[in-house]
Enzyme design. Structure first.
Site, PDB file in Angstrom:
ATOM      1  N   ASN A  14      -0.603 -11.798 -12.452  1.00  0.00           N
ATOM      2  CA  ASN A  14      -0.629 -11.184 -11.226  1.00  0.00           C
ATOM      3  C   ASN A  14      -1.390  -9.852 -11.273  1.00  0.00           C
ATOM      4  O   ASN A  14      -2.469 -10.045 -11.682  1.00  0.00           O
ATOM      5  CB  ASN A  14       0.869 -10.652 -10.780  1.00  0.00           C
ATOM      6  CG  ASN A  14       0.781  -9.551  -9.537  1.00  0.00           C
ATOM      7  OD1 ASN A  14      -1.009  -9.358  -9.053  1.00  0.00           O
ATOM      8  ND2 ASN A  14       0.831  -9.092  -8.770  1.00  0.00           N
ATOM      9  N   ASP A  15      -1.183  -8.962 -12.657  1.00  0.00           N
ATOM     10  CA  ASP A  15      -2.004  -8.105 -13.277  1.00  0.00           C
ATOM     11  C   ASP A  15      -3.247  -8.584 -12.776  1.00  0.00           C
ATOM     12  O   ASP A  15      -4.250  -7.959 -12.804  1.00  0.00           O
ATOM     13  CB  ASP A  15      -1.282  -7.039 -14.038  1.00  0.00           C
ATOM     14  CG  ASP A  15      -0.136  -6.422 -13.244  1.00  0.00           C
ATOM     15  OD1 ASP A  15       0.000  -6.340 -11.691  1.00  0.00           O
ATOM     16  OD2 ASP A  15       0.845  -6.275 -13.666  1.00  0.00           O
TER      17      ASP A  15
END
Lengths: 462, 99
Positions: free
Chosen positions: A382-383
């Site tokens: 995600n990040d």
């Protein structure tokens, strides 16, 4: 020539073995040879020590060897590869505990002064705090403890206060070693500080913290070398200390954060509530549609993250890699340095699933290839693909180097739901026009894509 | 040069050597690397053996030494074995399509 002339020679050979072991780790082709020579070095060191004339009582040592092996062997063979970060944390705890206890025994045995006492205090301080900190890290990685950072008002003040008190007591002990009542308090403060240090650390910061604990454990062993006047310990500890230090610097850089920010910043604790994400429309796709797009692609870059490890999707992912490669699609894996819970975590998992390591690419090597890629398949990450790191100066991950998944022609994201990732930051990538969200369990979803591709392959033959 | 000075020299040189060696390790192998250096730092077993096996060991120092030997042997054994288990998995081969 007595045995006491031989053991320094054995120690020198052992040190050479350790140096070669690390040197040979620079390539997968020689790495196993490195482990062998490292084992040999350890064997020489242990045999050399057992032969020393100071060692007269063997029975306890042998019993301890037996117990240690009885614990160590099953750990090494039973632990699944996804649990490697936990095992490493546990191992750091063992090493640090040994170091701290030896320092303690040495203190009560000789009540040393001056230089030796200083080394002992450094050794036991690092040893005790690394012991509890590693156990805490183990608990968080094993999810016995909550993985979210836990914070409270004045936390840094309390932590630094306790650490400061431990240091003050340590300094008093260095000047007055005979104040024996102070030593247990000193040890207790170091143990407590280790626990407090890890409480505010979130799972996403584990790669840095594990590397840092690795470094502390090594430095503690090195300090023991100073205290016992043993050069082999100094060398081995220094190698471990610098290794852990470099790895944690690499991890920090890969997140564009400083040490103090990782240790005292309590990442992700505040942002979750601050930004209530407004529900925005996203495009989603079924396994059939995803399979069709992948089949039509020429280049696919897969971006695995911790979610892949949690879902145990690496084996299905390898099947996807195989079936796509068979059909002439070029499949590459893009590995972000902080993907997973320890440095290099993703590589080990994919290697376990039999993905050849020449398909695994580092961030700087793969980033220029995204604009030419037909599909970027994000799975459990995600990040590390969040464009906010580059575009949004106010984002908590601003400045973090990311994988340029957003530059691929089509982006596919396998995700359970729209809940934000570990850092609690919304990801712009999901709302792009070219992004398809594939909602579901990573392992099951990749499995359905593979099945779909196999069906169409079968249909093409008939 | 007294022995403490020599010890500090050795530490400094070993630390720089470590930096140079580890900088060259590919990120591909960072997990096995950490596992290996961790096993190497379990060289603390040497100190533990000396404390435990010594003639004048008191019950306290012997107990502490005993636990230290157990902990560091656990560390050595599991560290080396799992590092090798990991490295065994790193294979460089293109799978032959349609075998």
């Amino acid at each position: 020539m007595t045995i006491d002339n031989i053991f320094p020679a054995l120690y020198i050979l052992a040190a050479a073995g350790f140096i070669l072991a690390i040197k040979w780790m620079n390539s997968p082709a020689t790495a196993r040879r490195g482990v062998l020579v490292g084992e040999l070095g350890m064997l020489l060191a242990v045999v050399g020590t057992l032969l020393r004339h100071e060692v007269v009582n063997y029975e306890w040592i042998l019993i301890a060897f037996f117990i240690g092996s009885a614990i160590g062997v099953p750990i090494a063979y039973i632990m699944p590869m996804t649990a490697v970060p936990q095992r490493t944390a546990f191992s750091h705890a063992c090493g640090a505990l040994a170091s701290a206890l030896i320092g303690t025994a040495e203190y009560y045995r000789t009540l040393p002064h001056g230089f030796v006492m200083t080394a002992l205090i450094v050794e036991t301080l690092l040893g005790f705090l690394t012991f509890t900190a590693s156990l805490m890290a183990f608990g968080k990685l094993q999810e016995i403890l909550p993985t979210r950072p836990m914070t409270y008002r004045g936390q840094n003040f309390v932590n630094l206060g306790i650490f400061g008190a431990a240091i003050v007591l340590g300094v008093i002990l260095i000047f007055h070693p005979e104040q024996m009542a102070l030593y247990p308090i000193f040890a207790a403060l170091a143990l407590i500080f280790g626990v407090l240090l890890i409480i505010p650390i979130g799972g996403a910061d584990m790669p840095t913290v594990i590397a840092l604990l690795n470094s502390y454990a090594g430095l503690s062993a090195s300090a023991m070398g100073f205290a016992l006047d043993n050069k082999l310990l100094i060398v081995a500890g220094a190698l471990d200390g610098s290794s852990g230090f470099i790895l944690s610097v690499i991890m920090c850089r890969a997140m564009n954060r400083s040490f103090s920010n990782v240790l005292f910043g309590a990442f992700g604790a505040i942002q979750t509530s601050a930004k209530k994400a407004v529900a925005r429309p996203v495009r989603s796709a079924s396994p059939e549609e995803a399979a069709e797009i992948l089949d039509a692609a020429r280049t696919v870059i897969v971006i695995p993250g911790y979610g892949m490890a949690v879902a145990q999707a690496q084996h299905k992912l390898r099947e996807l890699h195989d079936v796509l490669m068979k059909r002439g699609v070029d499949v590459k894996f893009a590995i972000h340095p902080v993907a997973g819970r320890m440095p290099g975590h993703m590589n080990v998992l994919l290697a376990e699933a039999d993905v050849p390591y020449d398909r695994l690419f580092e961030m700087d090597d793969i980033n220029p290839e995204f604009p030419r890629a037909d599909v970027a398949l994000v799975i459990g990450a995600n990040d590390v693909v969040n464009p906010a790191a580059r575009n949004d100066k106010t984002s908590p991950i601003a400045g973090m180097p990311i994988l340029n998944a957003c530059e691929a022609r089509t982006v596919m994201v396998i995700k359970r739901s729209m809940s934000p990732g570990f850092a609690g930051i919304d990801n712009e990538l999901y709302y792009l026009d070219k992004t398809l969200m594939l909602f579901g369990d990573a392992k099951a979803f990749v499995g359905s894509i593979v099945k779909e591709l196999n069906v169409t392959a079968g249909a093409a033959v008939h | 040069m007294n022995k403490y000075e020599i010890a500090i020299w050795i530490f400094m040189l070993a630390a720089f050597l470590g930096f140079e060696l580890i900088r060259r390790v590919s990120p591909l192998l960072h997990t096995p690397l950490m596992s290996l250096t961790n096993a190497i730092s379990a060289i603390a077993v040497v100190g533990a053996i000396l404390i435990t096996g010594e003639k004048e060991a008191t019950p306290l120092t012997r107990t502490l030494g005993f636990i230290a030997v157990v902990a560091s042997v656990t560390n050595v054994v599991s560290g080396y074995l799992i590092t090798d288990r990991m490295l065994k998995m790193f294979k460089k081969r293109e799978r032959e399509p349609g075998k």
